[in-house]
Scaffold this motif. Structure first.
Motif, PDB file in Angstrom:
ATOM      1  N   VAL A  23       3.047  17.558   0.226  1.00 62.23           N
ATOM      2  CA  VAL A  23       2.298  16.283   0.234  1.00 62.23           C
ATOM      3  C   VAL A  23       3.045  15.250  -0.635  1.00 62.23           C
ATOM      4  N   ASN A  24       3.480  14.127  -0.319  1.00 63.59           N
ATOM      5  CA  ASN A  24       4.049  13.014  -1.091  1.00 63.59           C
ATOM      6  C   ASN A  24       3.354  11.660  -0.651  1.00 63.59           C
ATOM      7  N   GLN A  25       3.835  10.455  -1.352  1.00 66.20           N
ATOM      8  CA  GLN A  25       3.329   9.427  -0.944  1.00 66.20           C
ATOM      9  C   GLN A  25       4.577   8.558  -0.530  1.00 66.20           C
ATOM     10  N   LEU A  26       4.436   7.668   0.504  1.00 63.92           N
ATOM     11  CA  LEU A  26       5.095   6.762   1.142  1.00 63.92           C
ATOM     12  C   LEU A  26       4.803   5.434   0.708  1.00 63.92           C
ATOM     13  N   PRO A  27       5.268   4.678  -0.314  1.00 66.36           N
ATOM     14  CA  PRO A  27       4.905   3.388  -0.767  1.00 66.36           C
ATOM     15  C   PRO A  27       5.609   2.299  -0.034  1.00 66.36           C
ATOM     16  N   VAL A  28       4.774   1.592   0.445  1.00 67.78           N
ATOM     17  CA  VAL A  28       5.398   0.332   1.254  1.00 67.78           C
ATOM     18  C   VAL A  28       5.369  -0.923   0.301  1.00 67.78           C
ATOM     19  N   LYS A  29       6.719  -1.409  -0.146  1.00 68.62           N
ATOM     20  CA  LYS A  29       6.852  -2.633  -1.144  1.00 68.62           C
ATOM     21  C   LYS A  29       6.353  -3.822  -0.465  1.00 68.62           C
ATOM     22  N   THR A  30       6.079  -4.866  -1.263  1.00 72.80           N
ATOM     23  CA  THR A  30       5.427  -6.160  -0.512  1.00 72.80           C
ATOM     24  C   THR A  30       6.878  -6.743  -0.027  1.00 72.80           C
ATOM     25  N   GLN A  58       0.881  -1.054  -0.069  1.00 71.74           N
ATOM     26  CA  GLN A  58      -0.199   0.060   0.058  1.00 71.74           C
ATOM     27  C   GLN A  58       0.884   1.265  -0.147  1.00 71.74           C
ATOM     28  N   SER A  59       0.344   2.210  -0.105  1.00 69.75           N
ATOM     29  CA  SER A  59       0.839   3.657  -0.280  1.00 69.75           C
ATOM     30  C   SER A  59       0.153   4.661   0.677  1.00 69.75           C
ATOM     31  N   TYR A  60       0.960   5.584   1.242  1.00 68.31           N
ATOM     32  CA  TYR A  60       0.294   6.205   2.378  1.00 68.31           C
ATOM     33  C   TYR A  60       0.706   7.819   2.017  1.00 68.31           C
ATOM     34  N   ALA A  61      -0.312   8.709   2.380  1.00 64.84           N
ATOM     35  CA  ALA A  61       0.003  10.047   1.934  1.00 64.84           C
ATOM     36  C   ALA A  61       0.236  10.683   3.045  1.00 64.84           C
ATOM     37  N   VAL A  62       1.541  11.298   2.723  1.00 67.16           N
ATOM     38  CA  VAL A  62       2.270  12.184   4.072  1.00 67.16           C
ATOM     39  C   VAL A  62       2.090  13.615   3.792  1.00 67.16           C
ATOM     40  N   ASN A  63       1.646  14.430   4.713  1.00 61.35           N
ATOM     41  CA  ASN A  63       1.327  15.932   4.549  1.00 61.35           C
ATOM     42  C   ASN A  63       2.140  16.546   5.592  1.00 61.35           C
ATOM     43  N   VAL A  64       3.070  17.462   5.237  1.00 61.15           N
ATOM     44  CA  VAL A  64       3.871  18.070   6.326  1.00 61.15           C
ATOM     45  C   VAL A  64       3.526  19.606   5.981  1.00 61.15           C
ATOM     46  N   THR A  65       2.836  20.294   6.827  1.00 60.68           N
ATOM     47  CA  THR A  65       2.706  21.753   6.886  1.00 60.68           C
ATOM     48  C   THR A  65       4.000  22.453   7.698  1.00 60.68           C
ATOM     49  N   PHE A  66       4.433  23.419   7.120  1.00 60.18           N
ATOM     50  CA  PHE A  66       5.821  24.051   7.523  1.00 60.18           C
ATOM     51  C   PHE A  66       5.865  25.498   7.129  1.00 60.18           C
ATOM     52  N   ASN A  67       6.669  26.255   7.936  1.00 61.74           N
ATOM     53  CA  ASN A  67       6.979  27.604   7.619  1.00 61.74           C
ATOM     54  C   ASN A  67       8.172  27.696   7.165  1.00 61.74           C
ATOM     55  N   SER A  68       8.674  28.296   6.193  1.00 67.81           N
ATOM     56  CA  SER A  68      10.028  28.462   5.660  1.00 67.81           C
ATOM     57  C   SER A  68      10.535  29.722   6.072  1.00 67.81           C
ATOM     58  N   GLU A  69      11.756  29.678   6.444  1.00 63.34           N
ATOM     59  CA  GLU A  69      12.479  30.731   6.991  1.00 63.34           C
ATOM     60  C   GLU A  69      13.408  31.443   6.026  1.00 63.34           C
ATOM     61  N   VAL A  70      13.714  30.855   4.800  1.00 64.47           N
ATOM     62  CA  VAL A  70      14.391  31.315   3.780  1.00 64.47           C
ATOM     63  C   VAL A  70      13.739  31.268   2.398  1.00 64.47           C
ATOM     64  N   SER A  71      14.141  31.926   1.429  1.00 66.18           N
ATOM     65  CA  SER A  71      13.658  31.676   0.076  1.00 66.18           C
ATOM     66  C   SER A  71      14.567  30.277  -0.544  1.00 66.18           C
ATOM     67  N   SER A  72      13.839  29.784  -1.610  1.00 64.27           N
ATOM     68  CA  SER A  72      14.893  28.647  -2.301  1.00 64.27           C
ATOM     69  C   SER A  72      13.848  28.465  -3.593  1.00 64.27           C
ATOM     70  N   GLN A  73      14.808  28.298  -4.576  1.00 64.15           N
ATOM     71  CA  GLN A  73      13.945  28.030  -6.005  1.00 64.15           C
ATOM     72  C   GLN A  73      13.711  26.698  -5.890  1.00 64.15           C
ATOM     73  N   THR A  74      14.067  25.662  -5.157  1.00 64.14           N
ATOM     74  CA  THR A  74      14.026  24.225  -5.351  1.00 64.14           C
ATOM     75  C   THR A  74      13.678  23.588  -4.041  1.00 64.14           C
ATOM     76  N   SER A  75      13.277  22.456  -3.973  1.00 68.38           N
ATOM     77  CA  SER A  75      13.240  21.782  -2.589  1.00 68.38           C
ATOM     78  C   SER A  75      13.423  20.068  -3.254  1.00 68.38           C
ATOM     79  N   LYS A  76      14.145  19.430  -2.282  1.00 62.85           N
ATOM     80  CA  LYS A  76      14.352  17.835  -2.596  1.00 62.85           C
ATOM     81  C   LYS A  76      14.012  17.279  -1.380  1.00 62.85           C
ATOM     82  N   ALA A  77      13.313  16.091  -1.596  1.00 60.60           N
ATOM     83  CA  ALA A  77      13.163  15.225  -0.463  1.00 60.60           C
ATOM     84  C   ALA A  77      13.893  14.153  -0.373  1.00 60.60           C
TER      85      ALA A  77
END
Length: 149
Positions: free
Chosen positions: A110-117, A53-72
């Motif tokens: 918001v992203n997905q956390l897939p759990v492989k069999t 199955q796959s699970y929706a992960v939602n993180v609400t956060f406040n940024s203290e900087v400017s950034s052109q990109t973001s990488k998980a």
């Protein structure tokens, strides 16, 4: 419909409507502050993640900087050892965040956390980071989970 479109349009709505607030530990958010973490479905904690199955992960956060990109970057921490945990989309700008990221703004990632069999049944800690242009953590959270059949 492309994965990106699903992520941008559908996941934020589902995550906010049916998510369970999860207790988390901030593990070094350098340039941001986490407000809340939701996982769906997660009726009790630690979240029981079912194989396949796959699970929706939602993180609400406040940024203290400017950034052109973001990488998980996601790891499963097993017996103190971080093991890379692949997620479908590493680019945070494709998962609910409108880039460029603005200083002093609030975001819902918001992203997905897939759990492989093939994953073994075990208890572990998920460590989830979202990094800015300078490789600093907009957020870093840890939360316990249990992989079950």
């Amino acid at each position: 419909m492309a994965i990106r479109e699903v992520c941008v349009l559908l996941l934020p709505l589902l995550a906010l409507a049916y998510a369970e607030h999860v207790k988390f530990l901030d593990c070094g958010s350098e340039v941001g502050r986490v407000v809340l973490v939701d996982i769906h479905p997660c009726p009790k904690q630690p979240c029981q993640l079912h194989k396949g199955q796959s699970y929706a992960v939602n993180v609400t956060f406040n940024s203290e900087v400017s950034s052109q990109t973001s990488k998980a970057v996601v790891h499963g921490v097993i017996a103190g050892v971080p093991v890379p945990f692949p997620i479908p989309i590493e680019d945070g700008c494709q998962c609910g965040i409108s880039c460029p990221i603005q200083k002093q703004a609030s975001y819902n990632y918001v992203n997905q956390l897939p759990v492989k069999t093939e994953y073994p049944k075990l208890k572990l800690v998920v460590e989830w980071e979202l990094r800015d242009d300078n490789n600093k953590d907009l957020f870093c959270i840890k939360f316990p989970v249990q992989i079950v059949s």
